[in-house]
Design a protein around this motif. Sequence first.
Motif, PDB file in Angstrom:
ATOM      1  N   ALA A   1      -6.537  -0.318   7.606  1.00 41.25           N
ATOM      2  CA  ALA A   1      -5.817   0.318   6.497  1.00 41.25           C
ATOM      3  C   ALA A   1      -6.497  -0.017   5.176  1.00 41.25           C
ATOM      4  O   ALA A   1      -6.985  -1.130   4.979  1.00 41.25           O
ATOM      5  CB  ALA A   1      -4.364  -0.155   6.467  1.00 41.25           C
ATOM      6  N   ALA A   2      -6.514   0.959   4.307  1.00 39.68           N
ATOM      7  CA  ALA A   2      -7.098   0.774   2.978  1.00 39.68           C
ATOM      8  C   ALA A   2      -6.087   1.199   1.928  1.00 39.68           C
ATOM      9  O   ALA A   2      -5.531   2.299   2.015  1.00 39.68           O
ATOM     10  CB  ALA A   2      -8.368   1.602   2.834  1.00 39.68           C
ATOM     11  N   PHE A   3      -5.869   0.308   0.972  1.00 39.55           N
ATOM     12  CA  PHE A   3      -4.976   0.625  -0.145  1.00 39.55           C
ATOM     13  C   PHE A   3      -5.824   0.806  -1.384  1.00 39.55           C
ATOM     14  O   PHE A   3      -6.280  -0.164  -1.981  1.00 39.55           O
ATOM     15  CB  PHE A   3      -3.944  -0.480  -0.346  1.00 39.55           C
ATOM     16  CG  PHE A   3      -2.966  -0.188  -1.455  1.00 39.55           C
ATOM     17  CD1 PHE A   3      -2.948  -0.960  -2.608  1.00 39.55           C
ATOM     18  CD2 PHE A   3      -2.077   0.864  -1.348  1.00 39.55           C
ATOM     19  CE1 PHE A   3      -2.056  -0.690  -3.627  1.00 39.55           C
ATOM     20  CE2 PHE A   3      -1.179   1.145  -2.363  1.00 39.55           C
ATOM     21  CZ  PHE A   3      -1.170   0.363  -3.503  1.00 39.55           C
TER      22      PHE A   3
ATOM     23  N   VAL B   1      -0.112  -5.771   4.516  1.00 35.56           N
ATOM     24  CA  VAL B   1       0.352  -4.948   5.615  1.00 35.56           C
ATOM     25  C   VAL B   1      -0.184  -5.529   6.919  1.00 35.56           C
ATOM     26  O   VAL B   1      -1.279  -6.076   6.952  1.00 35.56           O
ATOM     27  CB  VAL B   1      -0.101  -3.478   5.442  1.00 35.56           C
ATOM     28  CG1 VAL B   1      -1.610  -3.341   5.511  1.00 35.56           C
ATOM     29  CG2 VAL B   1       0.553  -2.584   6.499  1.00 35.56           C
ATOM     30  N   GLN B   2       0.617  -5.439   7.959  1.00 37.45           N
ATOM     31  CA  GLN B   2       0.196  -5.898   9.280  1.00 37.45           C
ATOM     32  C   GLN B   2       0.064  -4.693  10.201  1.00 37.45           C
ATOM     33  O   GLN B   2       0.890  -3.783  10.155  1.00 37.45           O
ATOM     34  CB  GLN B   2       1.198  -6.897   9.843  1.00 37.45           C
ATOM     35  CG  GLN B   2       1.249  -8.195   9.051  1.00 37.45           C
ATOM     36  CD  GLN B   2       2.205  -9.206   9.651  1.00 37.45           C
ATOM     37  OE1 GLN B   2       3.231  -8.836  10.188  1.00 37.45           O
ATOM     38  NE2 GLN B   2       1.844 -10.477   9.567  1.00 37.45           N
ATOM     39  N   LEU B   3      -0.969  -4.724  11.032  1.00 39.17           N
ATOM     40  CA  LEU B   3      -1.250  -3.611  11.917  1.00 39.17           C
ATOM     41  C   LEU B   3      -1.224  -4.077  13.362  1.00 39.17           C
ATOM     42  O   LEU B   3      -1.792  -5.115  13.685  1.00 39.17           O
ATOM     43  CB  LEU B   3      -2.627  -3.023  11.591  1.00 39.17           C
ATOM     44  CG  LEU B   3      -2.848  -2.561  10.153  1.00 39.17           C
ATOM     45  CD1 LEU B   3      -4.291  -2.131   9.945  1.00 39.17           C
ATOM     46  CD2 LEU B   3      -1.903  -1.429   9.801  1.00 39.17           C
ATOM     47  N   GLN B   4      -0.574  -3.293  14.204  1.00 39.98           N
ATOM     48  CA  GLN B   4      -0.488  -3.609  15.616  1.00 39.98           C
ATOM     49  C   GLN B   4      -0.964  -2.418  16.416  1.00 39.98           C
ATOM     50  O   GLN B   4      -0.285  -1.390  16.464  1.00 39.98           O
ATOM     51  CB  GLN B   4       0.962  -3.949  15.987  1.00 39.98           C
ATOM     52  CG  GLN B   4       1.168  -4.318  17.442  1.00 39.98           C
ATOM     53  CD  GLN B   4       0.601  -5.673  17.777  1.00 39.98           C
ATOM     54  OE1 GLN B   4       0.700  -6.616  16.995  1.00 39.98           O
ATOM     55  NE2 GLN B   4      -0.011  -5.781  18.944  1.00 39.98           N
ATOM     56  N   ALA B   5      -2.119  -2.572  17.036  1.00 35.28           N
ATOM     57  CA  ALA B   5      -2.681  -1.492  17.845  1.00 35.28           C
ATOM     58  C   ALA B   5      -2.244  -1.627  19.286  1.00 35.28           C
ATOM     59  O   ALA B   5      -2.089  -2.741  19.807  1.00 35.28           O
ATOM     60  CB  ALA B   5      -4.206  -1.508  17.752  1.00 35.28           C
TER      61      ALA B   5
ATOM     62  N   ASP C   1      -9.132  -2.866   4.041  1.00 36.13           N
ATOM     63  CA  ASP C   1      -8.662  -4.200   3.663  1.00 36.13           C
ATOM     64  C   ASP C   1      -7.944  -4.926   4.790  1.00 36.13           C
ATOM     65  O   ASP C   1      -7.930  -6.153   4.837  1.00 36.13           O
ATOM     66  CB  ASP C   1      -7.670  -4.083   2.493  1.00 36.13           C
ATOM     67  CG  ASP C   1      -8.231  -3.256   1.352  1.00 36.13           C
ATOM     68  OD1 ASP C   1      -7.620  -2.227   1.002  1.00 36.13           O
ATOM     69  OD2 ASP C   1      -9.267  -3.662   0.807  1.00 36.13           O
ATOM     70  N   TYR C   2      -7.305  -4.174   5.650  1.00 38.43           N
ATOM     71  CA  TYR C   2      -6.467  -4.770   6.678  1.00 38.43           C
ATOM     72  C   TYR C   2      -6.894  -4.245   8.050  1.00 38.43           C
ATOM     73  O   TYR C   2      -7.183  -3.057   8.200  1.00 38.43           O
ATOM     74  CB  TYR C   2      -4.990  -4.420   6.435  1.00 38.43           C
ATOM     75  CG  TYR C   2      -4.519  -4.788   5.054  1.00 38.43           C
ATOM     76  CD1 TYR C   2      -4.504  -3.844   4.028  1.00 38.43           C
ATOM     77  CD2 TYR C   2      -4.111  -6.086   4.760  1.00 38.43           C
ATOM     78  CE1 TYR C   2      -4.092  -4.175   2.753  1.00 38.43           C
ATOM     79  CE2 TYR C   2      -3.695  -6.426   3.485  1.00 38.43           C
ATOM     80  CZ  TYR C   2      -3.689  -5.472   2.490  1.00 38.43           C
ATOM     81  OH  TYR C   2      -3.276  -5.812   1.226  1.00 38.43           O
TER      82      TYR C   2
END
Length: 128
Positions: A97-99, A1-5, A116-117
């Motif tokens: 993010a945590a899976f 997963v990619q995160l954009q703040a 994780d991410y």
Amino acid sequence: VQLQASGGGLVQAGGSLRLSCAASGRAFSSYAMGWFRQAPGKEREFVAAISWSGGSTSYADSVKGRFTISSDNAKNTVYLQMNSLKPEDMAVYYCAAAFRPGWPSNYASAANRDYDYWGQGTQVTVSS
């Protein structure tokens, strides 16, 4: 997963900002999400977290009553509403993010190592 703040900026003490973290990739609703922050010369610290079910939240003592974390699964986005900002809130804010399929639906982790991410961070500056 990619995160954009996004959503950081300059605000006067007492003001408000809302940070957003948009996620792409695997099903967003399966992730527990967190916000952390890091000020210059300090370690990254926990700010807020929300469980994968969205039904439980946790906050650092320093932000309780001022910050609110929420999520919108339809938009794959988690938010951090920050009110009554103080100069000591100034930092780079990161979403994470945590899976963890084994986590209870009401578990909102405050532990850096559980995530994780990580997103790229967004700067929050609070002027006094």
